[in-house]
Design a protein around this motif. Structure first.
Motif, PDB file in Angstrom:
ATOM      1  N   PHE A 160       0.800  -1.410  -0.026  1.00 27.80           N
ATOM      2  CA  PHE A 160      -0.349  -0.591  -0.182  1.00 27.80           C
ATOM      3  C   PHE A 160       0.381   0.760  -0.286  1.00 27.80           C
ATOM      4  CE2 PHE A 160      -3.831  -2.579   2.311  1.00 27.80           C
ATOM      5  CZ  PHE A 160      -3.973  -3.036   1.597  1.00 27.80           C
ATOM      6  N   ILE A 209       2.272   4.209  -1.109  1.00 34.08           N
ATOM      7  CA  ILE A 209       2.305   5.204  -2.083  1.00 34.08           C
ATOM      8  C   ILE A 209       3.553   5.644  -2.173  1.00 34.08           C
ATOM      9  CG2 ILE A 209       0.816   6.869  -2.987  1.00 34.08           C
ATOM     10  CD1 ILE A 209      -1.479   6.056  -0.639  1.00 34.08           C
ATOM     11  N   GLY A 210       3.942   6.295  -0.559  1.00 38.26           N
ATOM     12  CA  GLY A 210       5.256   7.151  -0.944  1.00 38.26           C
ATOM     13  C   GLY A 210       6.674   6.189  -1.001  1.00 38.26           C
ATOM     14  N   ALA A 249      -3.959  -2.887  -4.136  1.00 34.39           N
ATOM     15  CA  ALA A 249      -2.507  -2.484  -3.570  1.00 34.39           C
ATOM     16  C   ALA A 249      -1.744  -1.066  -4.863  1.00 34.39           C
ATOM     17  CB  ALA A 249      -1.542  -4.146  -3.905  1.00 34.39           C
ATOM     18  N   VAL A 250      -0.781  -0.957  -4.354  1.00 29.81           N
ATOM     19  CA  VAL A 250      -0.445  -0.362  -5.253  1.00 29.81           C
ATOM     20  C   VAL A 250       0.813  -0.931  -6.295  1.00 29.81           C
ATOM     21  CG1 VAL A 250      -0.129   1.689  -4.146  1.00 29.81           C
ATOM     22  CG2 VAL A 250       1.987   0.198  -3.925  1.00 29.81           C
ATOM     23  N   SER A 251       1.075  -2.285  -5.956  1.00 34.61           N
ATOM     24  CA  SER A 251       2.132  -2.924  -6.899  1.00 34.61           C
ATOM     25  C   SER A 251       1.934  -4.078  -7.661  1.00 34.61           C
ATOM     26  CB  SER A 251       2.990  -4.230  -5.474  1.00 34.61           C
ATOM     27  OG  SER A 251       1.991  -4.393  -4.231  1.00 34.61           O
ATOM     28  N   ILE A 252       0.096  -3.671  -7.720  1.00 37.16           N
ATOM     29  CA  ILE A 252      -0.233  -4.627  -8.809  1.00 37.16           C
ATOM     30  C   ILE A 252       0.358  -4.747 -10.395  1.00 37.16           C
ATOM     31  CG2 ILE A 252      -1.842  -2.740  -9.065  1.00 37.16           C
ATOM     32  CD1 ILE A 252      -4.344  -4.519  -9.944  1.00 37.16           C
ATOM     33  N   ALA A 253       0.309  -3.443 -10.332  1.00 40.68           N
ATOM     34  CA  ALA A 253       0.978  -3.488 -12.695  1.00 40.68           C
ATOM     35  C   ALA A 253       2.228  -4.735 -12.078  1.00 40.68           C
ATOM     36  CB  ALA A 253       2.029  -2.695 -12.293  1.00 40.68           C
ATOM     37  N   SER A 254       3.129  -5.176 -11.115  1.00 39.42           N
ATOM     38  CA  SER A 254       3.880  -6.090 -11.142  1.00 39.42           C
ATOM     39  C   SER A 254       3.414  -7.522 -10.694  1.00 39.42           C
ATOM     40  CB  SER A 254       4.893  -6.354 -10.239  1.00 39.42           C
ATOM     41  OG  SER A 254       5.570  -4.470 -10.113  1.00 39.42           O
ATOM     42  N   TYR A 288       8.786  -2.963  -4.554  1.00 33.69           N
ATOM     43  CA  TYR A 288       7.436  -3.867  -4.685  1.00 33.69           C
ATOM     44  C   TYR A 288       7.085  -4.851  -4.469  1.00 33.69           C
ATOM     45  CZ  TYR A 288       5.511   0.630  -6.687  1.00 33.69           C
ATOM     46  OH  TYR A 288       5.572   1.895  -6.538  1.00 33.69           O
ATOM     47  N   PHE A 344       2.044  18.459  -8.722  1.00 41.33           N
ATOM     48  CA  PHE A 344       1.917  16.611  -8.328  1.00 41.33           C
ATOM     49  C   PHE A 344      -0.132  15.298  -8.807  1.00 41.33           C
ATOM     50  CE2 PHE A 344       5.936  17.985  -7.761  1.00 41.33           C
ATOM     51  CZ  PHE A 344       6.884  17.969  -9.183  1.00 41.33           C
ATOM     52  N   PRO A 376       9.577   4.352 -11.176  1.00 36.43           N
ATOM     53  CA  PRO A 376       9.503   4.111 -10.150  1.00 36.43           C
ATOM     54  C   PRO A 376      10.007   2.640 -10.173  1.00 36.43           C
ATOM     55  CG  PRO A 376       7.651   4.613 -11.310  1.00 36.43           C
ATOM     56  CD  PRO A 376       8.849   5.768 -12.178  1.00 36.43           C
ATOM     57  N   GLN A 377       9.750   2.700 -11.927  1.00 39.58           N
ATOM     58  CA  GLN A 377      10.411   0.816 -11.951  1.00 39.58           C
ATOM     59  C   GLN A 377      11.826   1.084 -13.080  1.00 39.58           C
ATOM     60  OE1 GLN A 377       7.185  -0.585 -14.783  1.00 39.58           O
ATOM     61  NE2 GLN A 377       7.056  -2.254 -12.892  1.00 39.58           N
ATOM     62  N   LEU A 428       7.767   1.237 -19.453  1.00 35.37           N
ATOM     63  CA  LEU A 428       6.968   2.322 -19.037  1.00 35.37           C
ATOM     64  C   LEU A 428       7.618   3.276 -18.848  1.00 35.37           C
ATOM     65  CD1 LEU A 428       4.709   0.368 -16.060  1.00 35.37           C
ATOM     66  CD2 LEU A 428       3.899   0.815 -18.035  1.00 35.37           C
ATOM     67  N   ARG A 475       0.004   9.753 -20.651  1.00 33.62           N
ATOM     68  CA  ARG A 475       1.181   9.779 -19.769  1.00 33.62           C
ATOM     69  C   ARG A 475       2.867  11.271 -20.562  1.00 33.62           C
ATOM     70  NH1 ARG A 475       4.299   8.151 -16.295  1.00 33.62           N
ATOM     71  NH2 ARG A 475       5.881   6.915 -17.634  1.00 33.62           N
ATOM     72  N   GLU A 484      -0.831  10.779  -6.036  1.00 31.42           N
ATOM     73  CA  GLU A 484       0.345   9.898  -6.673  1.00 31.42           C
ATOM     74  C   GLU A 484      -0.067   8.935  -7.469  1.00 31.42           C
ATOM     75  OE1 GLU A 484       4.444  10.084  -3.208  1.00 31.42           O
ATOM     76  OE2 GLU A 484       2.644  10.644  -2.822  1.00 31.42           O
ATOM     77  N   ASN A 517       3.747   2.551 -12.258  1.00 29.46           N
ATOM     78  CA  ASN A 517       3.576   1.131 -12.288  1.00 29.46           C
ATOM     79  C   ASN A 517       1.837   1.288 -11.813  1.00 29.46           C
ATOM     80  OD1 ASN A 517       4.448  -1.118 -11.516  1.00 29.46           O
ATOM     81  ND2 ASN A 517       4.967  -0.442  -9.378  1.00 29.46           N
ATOM     82  N   ILE A 518       1.155   2.246 -11.815  1.00 24.18           N
ATOM     83  CA  ILE A 518      -0.384   1.342 -11.490  1.00 24.18           C
ATOM     84  C   ILE A 518      -1.917   1.884 -11.924  1.00 24.18           C
ATOM     85  CG2 ILE A 518      -2.388   2.273  -9.913  1.00 24.18           C
ATOM     86  CD1 ILE A 518       0.775   3.166  -7.563  1.00 24.18           C
ATOM     87  N   PRO A 519      -1.646   0.599 -12.724  1.00 29.77           N
ATOM     88  CA  PRO A 519      -3.132   0.825 -13.358  1.00 29.77           C
ATOM     89  C   PRO A 519      -4.098   1.765 -13.214  1.00 29.77           C
ATOM     90  CG  PRO A 519      -2.694  -1.487 -12.995  1.00 29.77           C
ATOM     91  CD  PRO A 519      -1.422  -0.153 -12.285  1.00 29.77           C
ATOM     92  N   ARG A 567      -4.391   4.386   6.167  1.00 25.53           N
ATOM     93  CA  ARG A 567      -5.667   3.065   5.435  1.00 25.53           C
ATOM     94  C   ARG A 567      -6.293   3.259   7.359  1.00 25.53           C
ATOM     95  NH1 ARG A 567      -4.853   0.210   0.250  1.00 25.53           N
ATOM     96  NH2 ARG A 567      -4.319   1.684  -0.986  1.00 25.53           N
TER      97      ARG A 567
END
Lengths: 596, 275, 319
Positions: free
Chosen positions: A81, A83-84, A165-170, A203, A465, A490-491, A496, A516, C37, C43-45, C85
Motif C-alpha cells: 500500500f 504510496i510514497g 495494492a500499488v504494486s499490482i502492475a508487477s 514492490y 503533482f 518507479p520501475q 513504462l 502520460r 500520487e 506502475n499503477i494501472p 488506511r
C-alpha cells in the motif's frame, strides 16, 4: 549508441577490459537504469556479481539504539500500500523481497536462496518463466516458517484489483506456481526479457499468508497487520504512530548470522529537510536522515561540523524542463493545450534551440545542486558527445541571440524580441521547492539577456503533482508554456517510462489528463520504434532501441534536461550504511553497523 | 514619540518608493562571485546565495510589503469593527447571525481555502486587473478575510460592556440616536484593542504575504518581499545572518512606528487622556 | 442566565451543522485529490486508481458524500484516512495529549507573562518599564515563529548543545529521568509559542487596562480614597479582563488544533502537524475531522466567553 556499440561494450566487460561499474554508469548516462544494464549483462553471459557488504560486528545485537530521521513521516507499514517512498522505506524495516537491486545492477538475494540464472536452470530458454529457490529456515516474526505458500499468497494478494495494492502492475500479468515448499515458478503471459520484477525490490516484499489470508481483496484495509507488521526482516515491530514514528527491536531469529547489530530502532518523521540535516550533521542527535533535498552549499557547511557525512547515490532521476508543443492559451473543444494547436513560439526550432543554450547548467550544478545533481549527459541529442568527458552542455547567450536574430526574432523597444507580432514571452512553472525557484531565477535572467521575457510561476507541490481533473495547475494539464520537474523511474525497466512520449498517451481532456505524454510531443517514428521495442526479446537490442527513443525526444529540444539528481542522505560518523539508487535506502538495513 | 515615528515611517516609505531610483543595481542581477557576501560598500546589506544585492531587493520588496501590510490591516480592521459594532449594538438575531459568520471564518481551514481561492480566482483577476494588480487585490482580501474575526469579537465585547456604562446611559437619556451613540460615545472608547490589533495585523500581514507567495498565491517567486526574504534566509541563519537581519529589522521598525503612531492617535482622540 | 445558555446551546447545533456543510463543500471543491500520487505513478494501472476512487466514493456527488459523512459522524464513525488506511479517530487520539501539553502550556506561559507585565506597564504608561516591555512585544510579533524557532535551535541546540530539537513522544526513560527529558525537549517549542502569544497579549492587556484606568468610576474609586492595589485588582483588572477573555477564548481552540509551524519546526507529533500533512496529502477525511472538531471548539469557547462577560460585568444583560 547503436546495438553494435552496446555489444562491443558488453564484450569489453566480459573480457575485463571495462569494469562492470563503468559499464553501468555509461548505461545510466544514456537514460537506462542500472538494473536494466545488469539484465543486459546477465543475458549476454556476464553473471551477476556476488555483492558482499562490509560488516564488522562479530555478533548480533549490542549496537544500542539506531535513530533514523525522515522529514516526511511514515504513514503506513504495508509495502503493497506504500504510496510514497517514505512508506516503502518504513515497510522495508520489517518485510523483505526475494531480492533487491544494488547500485551496479546486481540482484542481491534476501529471501531467495540464489539468483535465478541460465546456469542454475532458473531462467527458461523461451523467456516465459523464472524459477526462484527460496531460502530455508527463515521464520516470520511470530515464529511461523516462511515457505513458498507465502510467495504465492503475496501474488494473489497484490494482483487482486479489490485489494488496491500499488504494486499490482508487477503481479497482474504473471502467474505464480508453487513447485515445492521452497521453490516457486513465475510464469509470464509472453516472453519477458525483464524477469526480475515480481517479488523484487520496492514492490517485491513478501507478506505472511497466515497473517493476511483473511484480508485479501476488499477486506484488505481492515487487516490489523497493516499497522502492526509481521515480517521476516532484521527488526521486529514494537510501536507505530502514523505520521510520527516507528519503533522496532532486533529480531533474534534473523536468518542471516550475526545480524543485525542494533538492539532497537527508532524512525522519527516530520519537519523539513534542512533541520533533518542539522540533526545528523551538526548535532548528531540522529544517525541517519533521508532524502536531503537541500542546497549543497548548506550541506557542505553543515558537514564542516564533523559530526557526520552526506552520502550521494546515483539514481535515474533527472530534473528537466518541458516546452509545451501545443498552445496552452487557446481553448479548443473545451481544453487548452490541445493537440490540435501548435505552440506559437516553441513551434519554431530556433526558439527551442536558443532556450537550450540559455540554461546555465554548469552554474545550476555548481551553485544549487552541487554534488547532489550533476549537469547530466543523459537525454543528449548526440550520442558521440557524452563519451567525451570534456563535453558539457553549452551555455552561450551570444549564440542564442544570434540564432534568434537569424530566425527573424527582432528586439523591440522594450528589449523583448518579437516576430510577426508575437512577442517572445512565456510562462515557466514548477513546484514550490527552494532549489527549483533558484533554477527558475537563473534561467529567467539568462533569457532576459537574450531578449526573452519569462514569467515565473510556482505551484504548491500537493497541487502541482496531483491528478485533479478540475485543476488547471497540475503538471499533467500543462496549461503553461514551460514547466520543470523531476522525472522518477518507479520501475527499473524503462518500458513504462518511455511511453511518456508516444502519441497515444497524450494527456488530454478525453483521458482526464491521465495520459502520460504531458509535453504533447508527437513523432511517428518514435511511436513505431516504441512498438518494436515492446516486442523485442533480446536485451541488448531492446536497450539500443530505448537509447534511440531517448535521443529522438531530446534531439527535438522540447525536453531540456538540467541535472541528474542523486539520492542524498546524511549519515552520522561511525555508522556504516549501504545504499543503492535502485532500491530503498533501508534495503540493507540488516548490514548497517556502528563502530565506536 | 508619535511625531518621531511618523518621521521614521515616512522615511521608510520614501526609501522604498524612491530608493530603487537611486540604488540602481537590478534586483535579480545574479553574481556567483559574490554569493552570501557580508555587507560592504558594494552591497551595503550584503548578498543572498545567488549573489543578488539585498539592498536593492529590500527596497523593491518593501513597496509590496508595506502596501500589503497596510491595506490588509485596513481591510481586517474595517470589516472587524463594522461587524463587531453592529453585532454589539443590535444583539438578538443579528448578533447571533454575525457571530455565526465569525465562528465560521475562525473554523475554516486556511490552507485548503487558500488553494481553492487561487484556483478559482487567480486567472480571473489576472485577466481583469492585470497580473500585479490582481494579485495585490487578492492577497489583501485574503489576508484581510482571515484576520478580521478577533477584531470583530473584541469590538463586540467592548460594545456589550460599554453600552451599559453610565456615560452612555447619560447620553441615551439625553436623547442621542443610536448611530450618534455609537460613533461619538461607544466607538472611541473601544478603540484601544482595535489599535493594538491594527499594529499586530500589519506585521502579521507582511509575514502572511510571504507564506502566500510560498503557496503560489502571492507574487511570483522572484519578487523579494520582506517576508519572503526572511523565509528564504532562515536556512542560512548561521551562515549568513545579515540576510535575515535587515528584513527582520525593517518589519520590526514598521511595526514599532505604527504602534507609536497608534498610541499617539488614541491619546489625541481621547478626551480623558492620562495626566 | 440559565435560559440564555440553553437558548444559545440550541442555536449552536444548527449553526454547527451549517458550518460542517460549508467545510465539507469547501474541502470537496479545493484542488488536489488523495490519489494524485497514484495517478502519476506509472506502475499503477488506471483501473486500480479508478477502483480505489470507487471504493472510497470520491467520485460521488458532493451532497451524497456529505450525507454519508454526517450519518457516519452521528454514529461515532469519524471516517477512514486515505493516507494511513486507518480510522481517523485513532489517528487524532494519538495526537491529542501532545498537543494539549505543548500548546496548553504555551498558553499558560503567555498569560503568566502578559497579565502582570501588561497591567504593570499600563499603570505607569511611558515609564522605562513600559517602554522595554513594549519593545520586546514588538520584536515578539514582528518575528514569525518559523524564524524564532530556528533561532532558538541554532543557539541552544547547535551552538550550546543544551537542548534536543527533535521532539519525541516516546521517551524510553522512566521517573525523574523521563520528566527531565520531556521538560528539556518541550522548553523551546513552548517558549516560542508562548512568547509569540505573550507579545500580543501584553499589548492587549496594557491597552485594556489603560482604557479602564481612564474611566470615570475608577477615578471615583480612587478619589474615595481606596488604596491603589485594591483599585487595580477590584475595578480595573476585572473590567479590563473582557478583551483578554475574548482573546483567550479565540485562542483556546488552538490548544486542540495545534500550531502548524511550530510543530513542523520541532517535529512535535501534534494535531497541527497531522492537519498539515493531511492537507498536503489531500487526505480529506482527516482534514474534515480535525477542522470539524476545531469548529465545535470555536463555537463552544466563544459561547463561554459570552457567559464570562456577564460574570465580569454584571451590567451586561442578555436578551
Amino acid at each position: 549508441m547503436q546495438e553494435r556499440e552496446l555489444r562491443d561494450l558488453i564484450a569489453d566487460v566480459k573480457t575485463g577490459r571495462l569494469s562492470r561499474r563503468s559499464f553501468v554508469q555509461q548505461m545510466i548516462a544514456v537514460g537506462l537504469t542500472a538494473p536494466m544494464a545488469g539484465m543486459m549483462l546477465a543475458q549476454s553471459g556476464v553473471a551477476m556479481a556476488q555483492t558482499t557488504f562490509p560488516y564488522k560486528p562479530t555478533k548480533a545485537g549490542g549496537g544500542g539504539l539506531l535513530k533514523l530521521l525522515y522529514w516526511q513521516a511514515v504513514t503506513l507499514l504495508n509495502p503493497h500500500f506504500a504510496i510514497g517512498t517514505k512508506d516503502q522505506e518504513g515497510s522495508r524495516i520489517f518485510y523483505e523481497p526475494l531480492a533487491g537491486w544494488d547500485a551496479e545492477g546486481n540482484l542481491v538475494p534476501a529471501l531467495a536462496a540464489e539468483i535465478p540464472s541460465k546456469e542454475n536452470d532458473g531462467l527458461a530458454e523461451d523467456g516465459r518463466s523464472v524459477v526462484w529457490k527460496l531460502k530455508r529456515g527463515v521464520k516470520w516474526h511470530d515464529g511461523k516458517p516462511f515457505t513458498a505458500d507465502d510467495v504465492v499468497f503475496t501474488w494473489e494478494y497484490a494482483r487482486n484489483p479489490e485489494t488496491a495494492a500499488v504494486s499490482i502492475a508487477s503481479y497482474k500479468d504473471v502467474k505464480v506456481e508453487k513447485i515445492d515448499d521452497f521453490t516457486v515458478r513465475v510464469v509470464f503471459a509472453k516472453p519477458t526479457p525483464y524477469w526480475a520484477d515480481a517479488f523484487v525490490g520496492n514492490y517485491g516484499p513478501i507478506l505472511p499468508k497466515h497473517v493476511f489470508a483473511d484480508y485479501i481483496g476488499s477486506k484488505s484495509r481492515e487487516a490489523p497487520a497493516n499497522l502492526k507488521p509481521v515480517g521476516t526482516g532484521a527488526y521486529m515491530f514494537v510501536d507505530f504512530k502514523p505520521g510520527d514514528m516507528v519503533l522496532a527491536k532486533r529480531n533474534p531469529d534473523y536468518h542471516v548470522p550475526n545480524r543485525p547489530q542494533f538492539d532497537t530502532l527508532e524512525v522519527k518523521g516530520g519537519g523539513d529537510a534542512v533541520s533533518a540535516a542539522r540533526a545528523v550533521l551538526q548535532t548528531g542527535e540522529y544517525d541517519y536522515a533521508w532524502n536531503m533535498q537541500v542546497e549543497d552549499e548548506i550541506l557542505l557547511r553543515l558537514e564542516a561540523a564533523g559530526k557526520g557525512k552526506v552520502t550521494i547515490t546515483p539514481s535515474g532521476n533527472v530534473e528537466f524542463i518541458q516546452l509545451n508543443a501545443t498552445d496552452p492559451w487557446t481553448e479548443v473543444d473545451g481544453e487548452r493545450a490541445s493537440v490540435k494547436t501548435k505552440h506559437p513560439l516553441f513551434s519554431d526550432p530556433a526558439v527551442r534551440q536558443a532556450i537550450g543554450l540559455l540554461i546555465d547548467r554548469t552554474s545550476i550544478e555548481k551553485f544549487i545542486y552541487g554534488r547532489t545533481g550533476t549537469a547530466t549527459a543523459n537525454f543528449l541529442n548526440n550520442p558521440e558527445r557524452f563519451r567525451s568527458k570534456n563535453t558539457k552542455f553549452e551555455f552561450n547567450i551570444e549564440k542564442a541571440n544570434a540564432i534568434l536574430e537569424a530566425a527573424g526574432w527582432k528586439k523591440g523597444a522594450d528589449g523583448i524580441r518579437a516576430k510577426d507580432g508575437k512577442a517572445l514571452k512565456f510562462v515557466y512553472q514548477t513546484s514550490i521547492n527552494a532549489p527549483r525557484q533558484k533554477t527558475q531565477a537563473i534561467i529567467k535572467q539568462a533569457c532576459q539577456k537574450a531578449g526573452i521575457d519569462v514569467e515565473l510561476k510556482s505551484v504548491v507541490a500537493s497541487v502541482f503533482f496531483s491528478s485533479d481533473t478540475a485543476n488547471p495547475d497540475t503538471y499533467p494539464h500543462f496549461y503553461c508554456d514551460a514547466q520543470m520537474y523531476n522525472t522518477t523511474m518507479p520501475q527499473p525497466d524503462p518500458q513504462l517510462f518511455m511511453n511518456q512520449y508516444v502519441s497515444w498517451q497524450i494527456a488530454n481532456k478525453e483521458n482526464k489528463w491521465q495520459g502520460r505524454n504531458i509535453c504533447r510531443w508527437q513523432n511517428k517514428e518514435y511511436d513505431e520504434l516504441y512498438k518494436q521495442a515492446e516486442q523485442e526479446l533480446d536485451a541488448v537490442k531492446r536497450a539500443a532501441m530505448y537509447i534511440k527513443l531517448n535521443d529522438m525526444v531530446v534531439g527535438d529540444n522540447y525536453i531540456q534536461p538540467i541535472a541528474a539528481r542523486s539520492r542524498v542522505s546524511a549519515v552520522k560518523g561511525g555508522v556504516t550504511a549501504h545504499f543503492s539508487g535502485w532500491d530503498n535506502d533501508l534495503w540493507q538495513l540488516a548490514n548497517w553497523y556502528r563502530e565506536a | 514619540m508619535a511625531v518621531a515615528s511618523i518621521g521614521i515611517l515616512t522615511l521608510l516609505t520614501a526609501a522604498v518608493l524612491f530608493g530603487p531610483l537611486i540604488w540602481r543595481i537590478p534586483i535579480n542581477e545574479i553574481d556567483f562571485t559574490a554569493r552570501l557576501a557580508h555587507p560592504s560598500w558594494d552591497h551595503p546589506f550584503g548578498t543572498d546565495d545567488l549573489g543578488q544585492d539585498l539592498l536593492a531587493r529590500m527596497l523593491y520588496g518593501g513597496r509590496i510589503s508595506l502596501a500589503v501590510g497596510f491595506a490588509a490591516m485596513a481591510v481586517a480592521i474595517i470589516v472587524g469593527v463594522l461587524i463587531g459594532a453592529i453585532a454589539g449594538i443590535s444583539r438578538g438575531s443579528v448578533d447571533a447571525a454575525l457571530m455565526w459568520i465569525t465562528d465560521l471564518f475562525l473554523a475554516l481551514p486556511q490552507l485548503p481555502l487558500l488553494l481553492l481561492v487561487i484556483y478559482l480566482f487567480r486567472d480571473f483577476l489576472k485577466n481583469w486587473v492585470g497580473a500585479e494588480g490582481g494579485v495585490f487585490i487578492l492577497i489583501v482580501l485574503v489576508i484581510g478575510a482571515f484576520r478580521w474575526m478577533p477584531v470583530a469579537r473584541l469590538v463586540r465585547a467592548q460594545f456589550l460592556s460599554l453600552r451599559e456604562k453610565e456615560f452612555v446611559e447619560a447620553a441615551r437619556a439625553l436623547g442621542a440616536t443610536t448611530p450618534r451613540l455609537v460613533i461619538r460615545h461607544i466607538l472611541p472608547n473601544s478603540l484601544g484593542p482595535v489599535i493594538v490589533a491594527g499594529t499586530i495585523d500589519v506585521a502579521a500581514a507582511i509575514i502572511a504575504e510571504s507564506t502566500l507567495s510560498f503557496l503560489g498565491l502571492g507574487f511570483p517567486p522572484d519578487i523579494p518581499t520582506w517576508g519572503r526574504l526572511l523565509f528564504d534566509a532562515k536556512d542560512y541563519l548561521d551562515i549568513a545572518p545579515h540576510w535575515a537581519l535587515f528584513a527582520g529589522a525593517a518589519i520590526f521598525l514598521t511595526v514599532l512606528t505604527i504602534n507609536f503612531i497608534g498610541d499617539g492617535l488614541r491619546d489625541a482622540l481621547d478626551p480623558r487622556r492620562v495626566m | 442566565m440559565g435560559k440564555y445558555i440553553l437558548r444559545r446551546l440550541t442555536i449552536a447545533l444548527p449553526s454547527l451543522l451549517g458550518i460542517s456543510v460549508i467545510l465539507f463543500v469547501l474541502l470537496a471543491l479545493a484542488p488536489g485529490d488523495p490519489f494524485g500520487e497514484l495517478a502519476t505513478n506509472s506502475n499503477i494501472p488506471p483501473e486500480v486508481a479508478a477502483a480505489l476512487r470507487v471504493k472510497f466514493g470520491i467520485d460521488d456527488p458532493i451532497y451524497i458524500r456529505y450525507l454519508r459523512w454526517l450519518a457516519a459522524m452521528l454514529q461515532g464513525d469519524w471516517g477512514f484516512s486515505f493516507a494511513s488506511r486507518i480510522d481517523v479517530d485513532q489517528l487524532i487520539l494519538q495526537r491529542v495529549p501532545t498537543t494539549l501539553f505543548v500548546v496548553g502550556s504555551s498558553q499558560i506561559l503567555a498569560l503568566a507573562v502578559a497579565l502582570p507585565v501588561g497591567v504593570y506597564a499600563a499603570m505607569r504608561p511611558y515609564s522605562i518599564f513600559d517602554q522595554i516591555a513594549n519593545t520586546f512585544a514588538f520584536v515578539g510579533f514582528s518575528l514569525p515563529t518559523f524564524f524564532t524557532g530556528l533561532l532558538l535551535i541554532l543557539v541552544f541546540s547547535v551552538n550550546l548543545g543544551w537542548l534536543p530539537f527533535v521532539y519525541r513522544a516516546d521517551i524510553a526513560a522512566t521517573g525523574w529521568q523521563w520528566a527531565w527529558e520531556y521538560f528539556k525537549q518541550a522548553i523551546m517549542p513552548i517558549s516560542v509559542l508562548g512568547l509569540f502569544q505573550a507579545a500580543s497579549y501584553t499589548r492587549y492587556v496594557r491597552s485594556a487596562v489603560l482604557d479602564v484606568i481612564r474611566l470615570d468610576y475608577v477615578t471615583t474609586a480612587r478619589s474615595k480614597g481606596l488604596n491603589e492595589g485594591k483599585v487595580v485588582i477590584k475595578h480595573v483588572v476585572r473590567n479590563a479582563l473582557i478583551p483578554v477573555v475574548t482573546l483567550v477564548a479565540l485562542q483556546m481552540p488552538a490548544v486542540f488544533g495545534g500550531a502548524i509551524v511550530t510543530e513542523q519546526i520541532f517535529r512535535i507529533p501534534g494535531i497541527g502537524s497531522l492537519l498539515i500533512s493531511a492537507i498536503l496529502a489531500n487526505d480529506t477525511p482527516v482534514i474534515m475531522a480535525v477542522t470539524f472538531v476545531f469548529a465545535c471548539l470555536v463555537v463552544l469557547f466563544n459561547l463561554l466567553a459570552d457567559i464570562i462577560y456577564g460574570w465580569l460585568d454584571p451590567r451586561i444583560s442578555y436578551r
